[in-house]
Design a protein around this motif. Sequence first.
Motif: not given
Length: 421
Positions: A9, A12-13, A15-20
């Motif tokens: 997790d 994955i987190e 990756l999402n944090y980078t995009i945000d």
Amino acid sequence: MVQNGLEDDCYIEMLNYTIDLFESQGLGIDYYGYHNINHELEITYVSLLAAKQKKIDFTPEDLKYLYVAALFHDFDPQKNVDKPHEESVLKFISMDRKLRQLINTAKLDLEIIKVLILRTTYPWSGELKTNAENQIKQSFQSSDLTRNNQPYQQHIMEIGWYLSVVDRISGYATGDFAKAMEMAKMNAHALAWRPSLIVRSAVAYFEELLNKETEMSKVILKVLPKEMRKNFFDTVLSFMKIRQQEIAIQADFSYENLKLIPTIECMSTRQDSNFAKALYEIFLELPRPLQFEKENFEQSIKDSHIIINTLRLNDKNGEIVGFSKGGPLEKYKLREEIRDENYGLGNTIFLEPLALKMGYWGLKGGSEMRHMFIMQAHSMKYKYLTSFALRDVIRSRIDKEQAEFVTLFDPERWDYYRIKI
């Protein structure tokens, strides 16, 4: 990620944090600069995709460090120029509480991540290299894992070398030549380069990569899918071909075999859809932020309030290789940050960015079209001309044309200015 053991997790987190983060800082897909979220994700993707190369034996732990370093290697939210400043990147990843928490959850050493990011410094030479190496030494000393472990330090430096070459190959392997040319224009626009440097710089970049980084680039390209290898080499060859054409044009111009003729176009010519089509093809070569009135392009060509001059080869009926275009300021929707005090007074003409075919920049045709445009604006009783230009170009016009800055834009340094006609 899953194939490389990064399914937990926390990854994955990240990756999402980078995009945000990139989106929230204005560095998402709409940011017209080379170092946007697409670049960050391409590097991360290709670094994992090529990890089975034979040069370095990556352990599962190495891949975790490689992933995190690739994901954040260019994140510089306070950038005042497009090229990220490694020290700013390190400061961010050291200070950001959420990221630190994710790195701790993954049981990774922040100092090793810093070393990998510092090794992506480009160019890896001169003062930049010396500064990066000094910081790398400090990070190695600060880490319990690397402090007295010379072989492991060497191994980390090799992973950093791998990441630095992936950084330079990825964008050109993940798309065709049209994408590569768009990237080159983005880089030039964001770094405030003159258009005449785009192809020349791209060729120098690839030659340096393939000559000085032969060993690493070979092993990376070898394990990439065939389509990606083809993309990369097609791009290299295409840039070299265009550079040859540029040199041939410059040679013809210097031997006076080729003349550039600025031409005022009459309304009957401007009604011809083939004329509009020829101009539109040249218009599309401009970087996206410089494409004004794209949706209404053909209608604007036929509008009598719009001034249009072309640059033709050898005589006034010759092939069109460039054009200047503009009209009343009120016809344009400019960037919302611009507050032009003359807007609505009908006394200002806006000159769109000059458009020339690749290969014809730097031969003075653009400045001749611009002067012709100013003469026409004067005859139409406009008091002011506004446009966009590189910051250093505007500075050079302050004495010559009493140019003044109206609004400055960073990181592009492509600013909005005014001159009195």
